[in-house]
Design a protein around this motif. Structure first.
Motif, PDB file in Angstrom:
ATOM      1  N   CYS A  48      34.104 -24.472 -67.186  1.00 31.14           N
ATOM      2  CA  CYS A  48      32.845 -24.472 -66.551  1.00 31.14           C
ATOM      3  C   CYS A  48      32.056 -25.828 -66.776  1.00 31.14           C
ATOM      4  N   VAL A  49      32.200 -26.163 -68.023  1.00 33.96           N
ATOM      5  CA  VAL A  49      31.585 -27.466 -68.515  1.00 33.96           C
ATOM      6  C   VAL A  49      32.152 -28.637 -67.713  1.00 33.96           C
ATOM      7  N   ALA A  50      33.628 -28.650 -67.757  1.00 28.57           N
ATOM      8  CA  ALA A  50      34.179 -29.545 -66.934  1.00 28.57           C
ATOM      9  C   ALA A  50      33.779 -29.693 -65.446  1.00 28.57           C
ATOM     10  N   LEU A  51      33.775 -28.584 -64.879  1.00 24.08           N
ATOM     11  CA  LEU A  51      33.235 -28.854 -63.484  1.00 24.08           C
ATOM     12  C   LEU A  51      31.864 -29.111 -63.323  1.00 24.08           C
ATOM     13  N   LEU A  52      30.977 -28.793 -64.265  1.00 24.40           N
ATOM     14  CA  LEU A  52      29.694 -29.393 -64.357  1.00 24.40           C
ATOM     15  C   LEU A  52      29.594 -30.787 -64.167  1.00 24.40           C
ATOM     16  N   ILE A  53      30.560 -31.360 -65.138  1.00 26.64           N
ATOM     17  CA  ILE A  53      30.476 -32.915 -65.070  1.00 26.64           C
ATOM     18  C   ILE A  53      31.143 -33.422 -63.849  1.00 26.64           C
ATOM     19  N   ALA A  54      32.083 -32.806 -63.413  1.00 26.61           N
ATOM     20  CA  ALA A  54      32.704 -33.215 -61.994  1.00 26.61           C
ATOM     21  C   ALA A  54      31.881 -32.911 -60.691  1.00 26.61           C
ATOM     22  N   ASP A  55      30.767 -32.424 -61.082  1.00 21.80           N
ATOM     23  CA  ASP A  55      29.804 -32.068 -59.917  1.00 21.80           C
ATOM     24  C   ASP A  55      29.049 -33.149 -59.324  1.00 21.80           C
ATOM     25  N   ALA A  56      29.247 -34.306 -60.363  1.00 18.70           N
ATOM     26  CA  ALA A  56      28.759 -35.571 -59.697  1.00 18.70           C
ATOM     27  C   ALA A  56      29.285 -35.939 -58.654  1.00 18.70           C
ATOM     28  N   VAL A  57      30.711 -35.709 -58.383  1.00 17.40           N
ATOM     29  CA  VAL A  57      31.431 -36.145 -57.107  1.00 17.40           C
ATOM     30  C   VAL A  57      31.927 -35.131 -56.165  1.00 17.40           C
ATOM     31  N   LEU A  58      31.958 -33.843 -56.759  1.00 16.42           N
ATOM     32  CA  LEU A  58      32.715 -32.644 -56.185  1.00 16.42           C
ATOM     33  C   LEU A  58      31.714 -31.617 -56.029  1.00 16.42           C
ATOM     34  N   PRO A  59      31.899 -30.551 -55.128  1.00 17.19           N
ATOM     35  CA  PRO A  59      30.897 -29.665 -54.599  1.00 17.19           C
ATOM     36  C   PRO A  59      31.011 -28.263 -55.499  1.00 17.19           C
ATOM     37  N   ALA A  60      31.017 -28.432 -56.898  1.00 22.00           N
ATOM     38  CA  ALA A  60      31.042 -27.283 -57.856  1.00 22.00           C
ATOM     39  C   ALA A  60      29.914 -26.445 -57.705  1.00 22.00           C
ATOM     40  N   PRO A  61      30.031 -25.255 -57.636  1.00 20.49           N
ATOM     41  CA  PRO A  61      29.036 -24.205 -57.451  1.00 20.49           C
ATOM     42  C   PRO A  61      27.975 -24.234 -58.881  1.00 20.49           C
ATOM     43  N   SER A  62      27.349 -25.289 -59.080  1.00 23.64           N
ATOM     44  CA  SER A  62      26.814 -25.303 -60.364  1.00 23.64           C
ATOM     45  C   SER A  62      25.727 -24.295 -60.841  1.00 23.64           C
ATOM     46  N   SER A  63      25.286 -23.755 -59.985  1.00 24.17           N
ATOM     47  CA  SER A  63      24.119 -22.610 -60.193  1.00 24.17           C
ATOM     48  C   SER A  63      25.043 -21.391 -60.837  1.00 24.17           C
ATOM     49  N   LEU A  64      26.226 -21.085 -60.122  1.00 26.21           N
ATOM     50  CA  LEU A  64      27.064 -19.916 -60.434  1.00 26.21           C
ATOM     51  C   LEU A  64      27.763 -20.408 -61.941  1.00 26.21           C
ATOM     52  N   LEU A  65      28.220 -21.696 -62.000  1.00 30.29           N
ATOM     53  CA  LEU A  65      28.782 -21.974 -63.565  1.00 30.29           C
ATOM     54  C   LEU A  65      27.796 -21.750 -64.500  1.00 30.29           C
ATOM     55  N   LEU A  66      26.362 -22.028 -64.391  1.00 33.95           N
ATOM     56  CA  LEU A  66      25.541 -21.914 -65.508  1.00 33.95           C
ATOM     57  C   LEU A  66      25.428 -20.737 -65.702  1.00 33.95           C
ATOM     58  N   ILE A  67      25.352 -19.837 -64.567  1.00 35.43           N
ATOM     59  CA  ILE A  67      25.126 -18.437 -64.867  1.00 35.43           C
ATOM     60  C   ILE A  67      26.439 -17.820 -65.711  1.00 35.43           C
ATOM     61  N   ALA A  68      27.522 -18.221 -65.244  1.00 37.68           N
ATOM     62  CA  ALA A  68      28.985 -17.819 -66.049  1.00 37.68           C
ATOM     63  C   ALA A  68      28.743 -18.424 -67.390  1.00 37.68           C
ATOM     64  N   LEU A  69      28.306 -19.440 -67.673  1.00 34.36           N
ATOM     65  CA  LEU A  69      28.139 -20.020 -69.139  1.00 34.36           C
ATOM     66  C   LEU A  69      27.339 -18.872 -69.935  1.00 34.36           C
ATOM     67  N   GLY A  70      26.145 -18.639 -69.177  1.00 34.63           N
ATOM     68  CA  GLY A  70      25.452 -17.535 -69.966  1.00 34.63           C
ATOM     69  C   GLY A  70      26.024 -16.114 -70.315  1.00 34.63           C
ATOM     70  N   ALA A  71      26.661 -15.793 -69.230  1.00 32.00           N
ATOM     71  CA  ALA A  71      27.526 -14.495 -69.561  1.00 32.00           C
ATOM     72  C   ALA A  71      28.763 -14.618 -70.649  1.00 32.00           C
ATOM     73  N   LEU A  72      29.281 -15.680 -70.380  1.00 34.43           N
ATOM     74  CA  LEU A  72      30.288 -15.930 -71.567  1.00 34.43           C
ATOM     75  C   LEU A  72      30.002 -16.343 -72.788  1.00 34.43           C
ATOM     76  N   LEU A  73      28.906 -17.096 -73.071  1.00 33.14           N
ATOM     77  CA  LEU A  73      28.587 -17.519 -74.389  1.00 33.14           C
ATOM     78  C   LEU A  73      27.220 -16.815 -74.871  1.00 33.14           C
ATOM     79  N   GLY A  74      26.537 -16.267 -74.195  1.00 38.69           N
ATOM     80  CA  GLY A  74      25.251 -15.846 -74.511  1.00 38.69           C
ATOM     81  C   GLY A  74      24.234 -16.783 -74.218  1.00 38.69           C
ATOM     82  N   LYS A  75      22.748 -16.568 -74.420  1.00 38.94           N
ATOM     83  CA  LYS A  75      21.805 -17.324 -74.055  1.00 38.94           C
ATOM     84  C   LYS A  75      21.718 -18.659 -74.739  1.00 38.94           C
ATOM     85  N   VAL A  76      21.945 -18.766 -75.924  1.00 35.59           N
ATOM     86  CA  VAL A  76      21.746 -19.975 -76.720  1.00 35.59           C
ATOM     87  C   VAL A  76      22.871 -21.061 -76.577  1.00 35.59           C
TER      88      VAL A  76
END
Length: 212
Positions: A48-76
């Protein structure tokens, strides 16, 4: 100002064409996040983090990736990972602009570069903050900021102030959605709406690319 607008439009068109190409190739990891369910949680978070970085040049689903990180790792931890990823993407776009500053000057002219630098010196941080949540525009502003010679420190400050609340909000939503079915359904609806908006932007890029 017309030259600045032209340079900005051209930069945005390049991003849109890249996004359209990625969608045409139908790269699954750039369409949704369903594939994350098949990965170990740590590996999925790193992806997810790698795709967020690549979102600078690729159409990564950033909102979904950020939501996924919250579900995977918790709020903090999810917010921290999301912030790191979005900052990496912003820095990459800025670096691309810095490396392409010579080309930008040739397209827009030295006068355009000077005008853009003057504008960003006055409103750059505010502009970066305000555009961070907006697909394509955020990357375009980051590239233009790099091309104009804006200082790294000022750009990163603006990017951090813009990305921090986004990372927190999405992480909280993702963490809550992991145990709340109704919230999960609502988030899917919101994410779908954002994806449709981004698709419209990509279609606009295709039309613009066909214009003489």
């Amino acid at each position: 100002m017309l030259k600045i607008a032209f340079a900005g439009t051209l930069t945005a068109a390049i991003f849109l064409l890249l996004f359209a190409l990625a969608c045409w190739l139908r790269i699954d990891v750039l369409i949704d996040t369903a594939w994350l369910a098949d990965l170990d949680s740590t590996i999925a978070a790193v992806a997810c983090v790698a795709l967020l970085i690549a979102d600078a040049v690729l159409p990564a689903p950033s909102s979904l990736l950020l939501i996924a990180l919250g579900a995977l790792l918790g709020k903090v931890l999810g917010a921290a990972a999301g912030f790191f990823g979005t900052m990496g993407g912003a820095a990459l776009a800025f670096w691309i602009g810095r490396k392409g500053s010579v080309l930008f000057a040739r397209i827009g002219g030295n006068t355009t570069s000077a005008q853009l630098q003057s504008y960003l010196n006055r409103f750059g941080v505010v502009t970066v903050i305000a555009t961070r949540p907006i697909p394509v525009v955020a990357e375009t502003v980051a590239v233009l900021a790099g091309a104009s010679g804006m200082e790294w420190g000022r750009f990163l400050l603006g990017a951090a102030l813009g990305n921090f609340p986004i990372a927190i909000v999405y992480s909280i939503l993702g963490s809550s959605a992991a145990t709340n079915r109704m919230l999960l359904v609502a988030l899917i609806g919101i994410a779908t709406a954002l994806s449709l908006f981004r698709s419209r932007l990509k279609e606009a890029g295709k039309v613009e690319a066909r214009l003489p």
